[in-house]
Write a protein that holds these residues in place. Structure first.
Motif, PDB file in Angstrom:
ATOM      1  N   SER A 179      60.621  10.173  14.690  1.00 47.09           N
ATOM      2  CA  SER A 179      61.864   9.718  15.306  1.00 47.09           C
ATOM      3  C   SER A 179      62.254  10.755  16.351  1.00 47.09           C
ATOM      4  CB  SER A 179      62.967   9.569  14.252  1.00 47.09           C
ATOM      5  OG  SER A 179      64.184   9.152  14.860  1.00 47.09           O
ATOM      6  N   LYS A 180      62.028  10.435  17.624  1.00 51.21           N
ATOM      7  CA  LYS A 180      62.260  11.392  18.707  1.00 51.21           C
ATOM      8  C   LYS A 180      63.682  11.222  19.255  1.00 51.21           C
ATOM      9  CE  LYS A 180      57.410  11.296  20.191  1.00 51.21           C
ATOM     10  NZ  LYS A 180      56.496  10.981  21.315  1.00 51.21           N
ATOM     11  N   GLU A 181      64.408  12.320  19.306  1.00 50.59           N
ATOM     12  CA  GLU A 181      65.777  12.258  19.815  1.00 50.59           C
ATOM     13  C   GLU A 181      66.133  13.558  20.511  1.00 50.59           C
ATOM     14  OE1 GLU A 181      69.028  10.079  17.768  1.00 50.59           O
ATOM     15  OE2 GLU A 181      69.857  12.081  17.444  1.00 50.59           O
ATOM     16  N   ASN A 182      66.848  13.443  21.644  1.00 50.23           N
ATOM     17  CA  ASN A 182      67.260  14.655  22.352  1.00 50.23           C
ATOM     18  C   ASN A 182      68.754  14.688  22.662  1.00 50.23           C
ATOM     19  OD1 ASN A 182      67.568  12.892  24.480  1.00 50.23           O
ATOM     20  ND2 ASN A 182      65.951  13.778  25.759  1.00 50.23           N
ATOM     21  N   ILE A 183      69.539  13.752  22.099  1.00 48.49           N
ATOM     22  CA  ILE A 183      70.979  13.831  22.333  1.00 48.49           C
ATOM     23  C   ILE A 183      71.553  14.964  21.486  1.00 48.49           C
ATOM     24  CG2 ILE A 183      71.207  11.395  22.975  1.00 48.49           C
ATOM     25  CD1 ILE A 183      72.351  10.837  20.224  1.00 48.49           C
ATOM     26  N   THR A 184      72.459  15.719  22.073  1.00 46.58           N
ATOM     27  CA  THR A 184      72.996  16.904  21.403  1.00 46.58           C
ATOM     28  C   THR A 184      74.511  16.858  21.237  1.00 46.58           C
ATOM     29  OG1 THR A 184      73.133  18.051  23.532  1.00 46.58           O
ATOM     30  CG2 THR A 184      71.124  18.366  22.220  1.00 46.58           C
ATOM     31  N   LYS A 220      68.560   9.879  28.152  1.00 47.45           N
ATOM     32  CA  LYS A 220      68.737  10.369  26.790  1.00 47.45           C
ATOM     33  C   LYS A 220      67.867   9.556  25.842  1.00 47.45           C
ATOM     34  CE  LYS A 220      72.004  13.402  27.681  1.00 47.45           C
ATOM     35  NZ  LYS A 220      71.804  14.852  27.490  1.00 47.45           N
ATOM     36  N   LYS A 221      67.244  10.254  24.886  1.00 47.81           N
ATOM     37  CA  LYS A 221      66.442   9.572  23.874  1.00 47.81           C
ATOM     38  C   LYS A 221      67.240   9.449  22.586  1.00 47.81           C
ATOM     39  CE  LYS A 221      61.816  10.991  25.428  1.00 47.81           C
ATOM     40  NZ  LYS A 221      61.372   9.624  25.743  1.00 47.81           N
ATOM     41  N   ILE A 222      67.377   8.202  22.092  1.00 45.95           N
ATOM     42  CA  ILE A 222      68.035   7.962  20.812  1.00 45.95           C
ATOM     43  C   ILE A 222      66.945   7.622  19.803  1.00 45.95           C
ATOM     44  CG2 ILE A 222      69.766   6.620  19.572  1.00 45.95           C
ATOM     45  CD1 ILE A 222      71.021   5.959  22.281  1.00 45.95           C
ATOM     46  N   GLY A 223      66.838   8.414  18.746  1.00 49.01           N
ATOM     47  CA  GLY A 223      65.742   8.289  17.794  1.00 49.01           C
ATOM     48  C   GLY A 223      65.851   7.076  16.881  1.00 49.01           C
ATOM     49  N   PHE A 224      64.715   6.719  16.292  1.00 48.92           N
ATOM     50  CA  PHE A 224      64.609   5.553  15.411  1.00 48.92           C
ATOM     51  C   PHE A 224      65.672   5.556  14.316  1.00 48.92           C
ATOM     52  CE2 PHE A 224      62.922   4.554  11.141  1.00 48.92           C
ATOM     53  CZ  PHE A 224      62.900   3.174  11.224  1.00 48.92           C
ATOM     54  N   MET A 225      65.844   6.691  13.641  1.00 50.77           N
ATOM     55  CA  MET A 225      66.779   6.743  12.521  1.00 50.77           C
ATOM     56  C   MET A 225      68.226   6.537  12.983  1.00 50.77           C
ATOM     57  SD  MET A 225      65.085   9.670  10.042  1.00 50.77           S
ATOM     58  CE  MET A 225      64.786  10.888  11.304  1.00 50.77           C
ATOM     59  N   ASN A 226      68.557   7.125  14.123  1.00 51.78           N
ATOM     60  CA  ASN A 226      69.900   6.956  14.660  1.00 51.78           C
ATOM     61  C   ASN A 226      70.119   5.538  15.179  1.00 51.78           C
ATOM     62  OD1 ASN A 226      72.494   7.761  15.254  1.00 51.78           O
ATOM     63  ND2 ASN A 226      71.911   9.263  16.786  1.00 51.78           N
ATOM     64  N   LEU A 227      69.072   4.921  15.723  1.00 52.62           N
ATOM     65  CA  LEU A 227      69.185   3.533  16.176  1.00 52.62           C
ATOM     66  C   LEU A 227      69.576   2.618  15.020  1.00 52.62           C
ATOM     67  CD1 LEU A 227      66.021   3.319  18.472  1.00 52.62           C
ATOM     68  CD2 LEU A 227      68.405   3.229  19.232  1.00 52.62           C
ATOM     69  N   LEU A 228      68.997   2.877  13.864  1.00 59.48           N
ATOM     70  CA  LEU A 228      69.324   2.081  12.683  1.00 59.48           C
ATOM     71  C   LEU A 228      70.790   2.265  12.302  1.00 59.48           C
ATOM     72  CD1 LEU A 228      68.115   0.237  10.441  1.00 59.48           C
ATOM     73  CD2 LEU A 228      67.766   2.303   9.112  1.00 59.48           C
ATOM     74  N   TYR A 229      71.246   3.510  12.301  1.00 54.99           N
ATOM     75  CA  TYR A 229      72.636   3.815  11.940  1.00 54.99           C
ATOM     76  C   TYR A 229      73.599   3.178  12.945  1.00 54.99           C
ATOM     77  CZ  TYR A 229      76.600   6.663  10.344  1.00 54.99           C
ATOM     78  OH  TYR A 229      77.802   7.087   9.839  1.00 54.99           O
ATOM     79  N   ILE A 230      73.269   3.267  14.233  1.00 48.58           N
ATOM     80  CA  ILE A 230      74.133   2.719  15.289  1.00 48.58           C
ATOM     81  C   ILE A 230      74.230   1.205  15.192  1.00 48.58           C
ATOM     82  CG2 ILE A 230      74.336   2.381  17.787  1.00 48.58           C
ATOM     83  CD1 ILE A 230      72.938   5.176  18.047  1.00 48.58           C
ATOM     84  N   LEU A 231      73.080   0.518  15.079  1.00 48.02           N
ATOM     85  CA  LEU A 231      73.098  -0.941  15.045  1.00 48.02           C
ATOM     86  C   LEU A 231      73.707  -1.460  13.740  1.00 48.02           C
ATOM     87  CD1 LEU A 231      69.746  -1.941  16.784  1.00 48.02           C
ATOM     88  CD2 LEU A 231      72.032  -1.723  17.743  1.00 48.02           C
ATOM     89  N   ALA A 232      73.555  -0.701  12.647  1.00 46.89           N
ATOM     90  CA  ALA A 232      74.223  -1.087  11.403  1.00 46.89           C
ATOM     91  C   ALA A 232      75.734  -0.977  11.570  1.00 46.89           C
ATOM     92  CB  ALA A 232      73.753  -0.194  10.249  1.00 46.89           C
TER      93      ALA A 232
END
Length: 257
Positions: A179-184, A220-232
């Motif tokens: 899960s690649k993410e670079n938002i800080t 900005k890259k939003i990672g797989f795990m965060n995408l799940l949390y956001i869409l939920a």
């Protein structure tokens, strides 16, 4: 030593086997070893139970409670190491969705928007309490892999945006290896932003059979795990009248900290 009950507002289906579960930790965030908890609804005692290794978990029959909301009070009596504590939250009760036996048998892989919203509430709460992503979540009396859930949530967002409340089909999708993410820091996504994200997830999954490790948005890259949390979060808080106009997001690392 002080103790703390980790519990936020609850969203539970009104049925004979409703589950109430939460953690109790000490001031160093370690699970308390033992003790007794009392649950009250509108100040009337509902259940009294021991906790085990910092976890309270109890099945309760809520079918006789007809209101949509109740004040829920949790009282922890403490133990030799930890002081007593209590907390007040709101219990939201929802009626189970009515469907025939034939529908359950014939359409076990089709999930209504309503059930996805209920699953989203439970998923958000689970992540907030456990500080990680579950491997599966219960939907339609089945343990559904979390990758399938993200695909369905992406579909749900697009459906709601198009005023389409038809059911979503659960299909097998592979989970990305990373899960690649670079938002800080915290960001705000407009409806246009997150609908585009959902459409990109669907497009990538349809083409590759695998969910993306991240989605790019404005460099900005939003990672797989965060995408799940956001869409939920979006699915849980949207309605038949439409999607949220915007959603505030934060880095995955700070969600699970």
């Amino acid at each position: 030593m002080e103790s703390r009950i980790i519990l936020e507002d609850l969203y539970i289906t009104r049925d004979p086997e409703s589950k109430i579960e939460f953690k109790i930790v000490d001031e160093e965030n370690n699970p308390v070893t033992d003790g007794v908890c009392v649950i009250k609804l509108n100040k009337v005692s509902l259940v009294k139970s021991n906790i085990e290794k910092g976890l309270f978990s109890n099945i309760i029959d809520l079918t006789s409670y007809t209101n949509d909301e109740y004040e829920l009070t949790v009282i922890y009596g403490g133990n030799a190491q930890c002081d007593p504590t209590d907390i007040n939250v709101t219990l939201h009760l929802e009626n189970p969705e009515e469907e025939s036996v034939e529908e359950v048998i014939d359409d076990e892989n089709n999930v209504s928007i309503k059930k996805l919203q209920d699953a989203s509430f439970r998923l958000i709460k689970w992540i907030d309490i456990n500080k990680k992503l579950p491997g599966k979540i219960m939907i339609n009396n089945q343990q559904v892999p979390i990758s399938n859930v993200l695909f369905m949530l992406s579909k749900a967002v697009v459906h709601i945006d198009n005023n389409d409340m038809t059911s979503i089909t659960s299909v097998d999708i592979k989970t990305p290896r990373v899960s690649k993410e670079n938002i800080t820091e915290k960001m705000t996504l407009s409806k246009e932003d997150y609908v585009l994200i959902a459409e990109n997830i669907i497009d990538i999954a349809d083409k590759t059979g695998e969910l993306p490790s991240s989605i790019d948005l404005n460099d900005k890259k939003i990672g797989f795990m965060n995408l799940l949390y956001i869409l939920a979060t979006i699915t849980a808080n949207s309605s038949t009248e439409g999607l949220l106009t915007k959603v505030n997001i934060k880095p995955w690392k700070s969600i699970v900290a």
